[in-house]
Design a protein around this motif. Structure first.
Motif, mmCIF file in Angstrom:
data_model
loop_
_atom_site.group_PDB
_atom_site.id
_atom_site.type_symbol
_atom_site.label_atom_id
_atom_site.label_comp_id
_atom_site.label_asym_id
_atom_site.label_seq_id
_atom_site.Cartn_x
_atom_site.Cartn_y
_atom_site.Cartn_z
ATOM 1 N N ARG A 1 0.564 3.748 3.255
ATOM 2 C CA ARG A 1 1.012 3.205 4.541
ATOM 3 C C ARG A 1 2.517 3.384 4.727
ATOM 4 N N TYR B 1 -8.067 6.583 1.787
ATOM 5 C CA TYR B 1 -8.252 5.165 2.088
ATOM 6 C C TYR B 1 -9.704 4.747 1.924
ATOM 7 N N HIS B 2 -9.893 3.525 1.404
ATOM 8 C CA HIS B 2 -11.203 2.891 1.436
ATOM 9 C C HIS B 2 -11.518 2.452 2.863
ATOM 10 N N ILE C 1 -7.439 -0.191 2.280
ATOM 11 C CA ILE C 1 -6.445 -0.071 1.219
ATOM 12 C C ILE C 1 -6.540 1.329 0.636
ATOM 13 N N SER C 2 -5.445 1.825 0.073
ATOM 14 C CA SER C 2 -5.446 3.161 -0.511
ATOM 15 C C SER C 2 -6.365 3.228 -1.723
ATOM 16 N N THR C 3 -6.870 4.425 -1.980
ATOM 17 C CA THR C 3 -7.687 4.629 -3.168
ATOM 18 C C THR C 3 -6.843 4.815 -4.422
ATOM 19 N N GLY D 1 -6.442 4.495 8.521
ATOM 20 C CA GLY D 1 -5.352 5.164 7.823
ATOM 21 C C GLY D 1 -5.351 6.670 7.980
ATOM 22 N N ASP E 1 0.848 -1.189 0.000
ATOM 23 C CA ASP E 1 0.000 0.000 0.000
ATOM 24 C C ASP E 1 0.889 1.246 0.000
ATOM 25 N N GLY F 1 -9.188 2.667 6.032
ATOM 26 C CA GLY F 1 -7.883 2.050 6.241
ATOM 27 C C GLY F 1 -7.665 0.705 5.593
#
Length: 715
Positions: free
Chosen positions: A75, A116-117, A122-124, A91, A72, A120
């Motif tokens: 992160r 973040y979705h 996962i990143s968008t 996140g 990610d 936290g």
């Protein structure tokens, strides 16, 4: 919602993800400097231009090999000194003792609605296309504004080595696909999409974990996409068209046994955003660099609480943005200027609700007047005008010193409160000692010392002006940053005769970067909700002071290690009648130690982090409370002085193995990545909760030991 996030991350995903060529060229808008260019991380020292930017720069290779992040990209920012996420699950990024509202995210000049979705998971954004991430933690120049004290500027790559390639990934939480290719010899494009499918997972969860069977009434879901096309019109001009979007939604259900009064019912959220832009990049070496962007963005926050409480805020932004760098005398004098013209049609609907706010352990989102819900339904066409002018100049200097300075000012007008502000910012630096770049011995000199100052205005949000009792007299918040930074680069390069000698033990070049920084942020007129007046006021003040020390050591391209320590004190006083308190995102002590080693097809890395424990209010007593309208009786807690839990520390390991083509598929690349999070299974406390009647405390733990496995296939 926090229960859902905890359970999701504890699943071991198996996925395939793209691998990218780290030899790709950087964005041509990046200056190829000709005199010392100083970047906080890593430091780059070249010899053509002056460009002193107080920023950290993480390249794509480091981002994709980040340990404990599952690839990610955002992160990995947690490894930088004085920066950290709230916990293992959420996140929310705190930069130098600030909160998430202080951070501004850009992705290829498009505003990023949220990073973040589901806060936290996962990143968008997609890690495989990122060229680098520039992080401006504070004290930066006039080139950025838009209500921020820290800027995370993400750049994706602008070329590929294949006419068509891509990946398809799948795991227990989501699936995604990525395609990229060339546009003849003059351009490049990519497209990326991701969608969750968590339904089967939630059918399995009650068998694995002890949770309420009626808690989840709508399975959380998310999707996102990114796209970009680049075409080189001629030697000077380049056209870029890009887009990014994401959407998160979910719903919980709370019964009367879990919450009291009129709160039983659904707690649901829906948060979409999308941005599109067209950008014209122009550059003439040693003369100018210009970027003109026309962008459109939309975002919506929608929350429903219990029986009839509802909040929805929607905003579109149509913006024309231009940035110009012009060399009056190369390489001695650089002028920078730019402007942003924005139209922001905004609407707000609230049925007795307001958004969450930091600082109150018993936060109540309800808005009532004499027991009745406060209704708000309004819209307004907002406008913002921003402009800046900045100059960087070499100054007359005695022998063995090199003085330079940056002076800038940013102007901002916002019609919501009819406010005009001027924000002066500046930097004074000196490089001390003779240049030792051409010697083969380590030297104490040269050393770079910089002093930075900046005013940063943050305008009020639309809801803070119109929600509850309207307050058109509300003003902007102000932050003043004072920063001093010291940097030293130690380099050792083999001589040409040694490098070309026929030996099996060639000495590799080494590079060691040492950075020390101290900062103080004076925070004034911050906006919070006044319970007694039932409206938002400029009533909070605060400050942040901190010191950070970091060391980064590289041996060739095979080995890299890092060590950093940050000491931060961040405090707030919510109103003149309240006592000063620690800010909830304040983490006084943070230590990070890590290493990465690459040898042909193998890569291994480790990262260990220590930080102060979370703040919580210990329960000392309780008292009976009778609602004057409903006559319902409940217990109210009585808290003691705020304390900290035991310190957080965690070790993460990563092993990656790549393979050459198999099964006669010459264009395919294969590999696997194994990560082990929290190797020694440390019990780190997430938060302290209390039972229904406030008789005892319950400690909620963060992640236990977790394996993560990803299978990689790229064509």
């Amino acid at each position: 919602m926090k229960k859902i996030l905890i359970l999701l991350i504890c699943i071991v995903p198996f996925s395939a993800s793209a691998q990218t060529d780290d030899t790709n060229q950087s964005d041509p808008t990046e200056d190829e400097a000709s005199r010392p260019i100083v970047k906080l991380d890593p430091i780059t020292v070249e010899a053509d231009r002056i460009e002193i930017k107080p920023r950290h720069t993480l390249d794509g290779r480091f981002i994709r090999s980040g340990t404990g992040s599952a690839g990610d990209p955002l992160r990995v920012l947690n490894h930088l000194p004085s920066m950290g996420v709230l916990n293992d699950f959420v996140g929310v990024l705190s930069v130098r003792g600030g909160g998430p509202e202080d951070n501004l995210y850009y992705f290829d000049r498009l505003p990023l609605g949220y990073p973040y979705h589901l806060l936290g998971i996962i990143s968008t954004v997609n890690a495989d296309v990122i060229e680098n991430i520039d992080v401006y933690p504070g004290g930066f120049g006039a080139e950025f504004g838009a209500d921020s004290q820290a800027v995370i500027d993400i750049h994706s790559r602008a070329k590929t080595d294949t006419w068509l390639g891509g990946t398809v990934n799948a795991n227990f939480v989501y699936s995604q696909a990525f395609l990229e290719g060339n546009i003849g010899e003059q351009g490049y494009w990519y497209a990326f999409g991701r969608r969750s499918y968590i339904g089967p997972l939630f059918e399995l969860l009650p068998r694995l974990f002890k949770i309420e069977s009626d808690l989840v009434t709508e399975v959380p879901s998310f999707w996102s996409y990114q796209g970009k096309a680049v075409y080189q019109l001629n030697n000077t001009h380049r056209l870029v068209v890009n887009a990014i979007a994401a959407d998160d939604s979910g719903e919980l259900n709370f019964t009367s046994d879990e919450v009291s009064g009129d709160l039983p019912g659904p707690l649901s959220s829906n948060n979409p955003f999308d941005s599109q832009g067209i950008h014209l990049y122009s550059e003439k070496q040693d003369v100018f660099t210009s970027i003109v962007s026309l962008t459109r963005s939309f975002s919506r926050t929608e929350l429903q609480f219990g029986d009839g409480y509802f909040y929805r805020s929607a905003r579109s932004i149509y913006a024309l943005r231009s940035d110009l760098e012009y060399w009056v005398r190369h390489p001695k004098t650089l002028l920078e200027s730019g402007f942003v013209l924005s139209s922001l049609p905004t609407s707000l609907i609230s049925v007795g609700s307001r958004p969450p706010e930091e600082g109150d352990p018993d936060y109540d989102f309800r808005l009532k007047q004499d027991g009745e819900k406060v209704l708000t339904n309004t819209s307004k066409s907002l406008h913002r005008l921003e402009g800046y002018l900045q100059a960087t100049q070499d100054l007359p200097s005695p022998r063995y010193t090199d003085f330079y300075a940056t002076v800038g000012i940013r102007a901002n007008y916002f019609n919501l409160i009819d406010d005009f502000s001027l924000q002066p910012r500046g930097l004074l630096g000196v490089t001390l000692g003779p240049d030792s770049a051409n010697t083969d011995q380590l030297s104490f000199f040269p050393i770079d010392l910089r002093l930075m100052y900046g005013n940063y205005v943050q305008n009020p949000q639309f809801y803070q002006v119109v929600l509850g009792k309207k307050n058109p007299e509300i003003a902007s918040s102000l932050a003043r940053h004072y920063v001093v930074a010291l940097e030293k680069v130690l380099e050792s390069k083999p001589k040409e005769t040694e490098a070309s000698a026929p030996t099996n033990k060639k000495r590799l070049p080494t590079r060691t970067t040492i950075e020390i920084a101290g900062y103080y942020k004076d925070l004034r007129d911050m906006i919070t909700y006044n319970e007694s007046e039932r409206r938002y006021r400029n009533q909070r003040i605060g400050y942040v002071k901190g010191v950070e020390v970091s060391l980064d050591h590289e041996i060739g391209e095979a080995f890299r290690s890092w060590l950093s320590y940050a000491y931060i004190i961040s405090k707030r006083q919510d109103s003149p009648r309240d006592d000063e308190r620690f800010y909830m995102y304040n983490t006084p002590h943070v230590v990070t130690i890590g290493m990465n080693y690459q040898a042909e097809s193998w890569e291994c890395s480790a990262n260990w982090q220590y930080k102060s424990g979370v703040l919580y209010s210990p329960l000392v007593d309780r008292e009976r409370y009778t609602n004057p309208f409903t006559k319902n009786k409940t217990w109210l807690p009585i808290y003691g002085e705020i304390e900290r839990e035991a310190a957080y520390h965690r070790l993460d390991l990563r092993l990656h193995k790549s393979f050459k083509s198999v099964f006669n598929f010459n264009k395919w690349k294969w590999g696997f990545t194994l990560e082990l999070w929290n190797v020694y299974n440390r019990t780190n406390i997430l938060q302290v909760r209390y039972d229904e009647n406030y008789t005892k405390e319950r400690r909620i733990a963060q992640l236990p030991i977790i394996p993560f496995l990803a299978v990689t296939a790229e064509f």
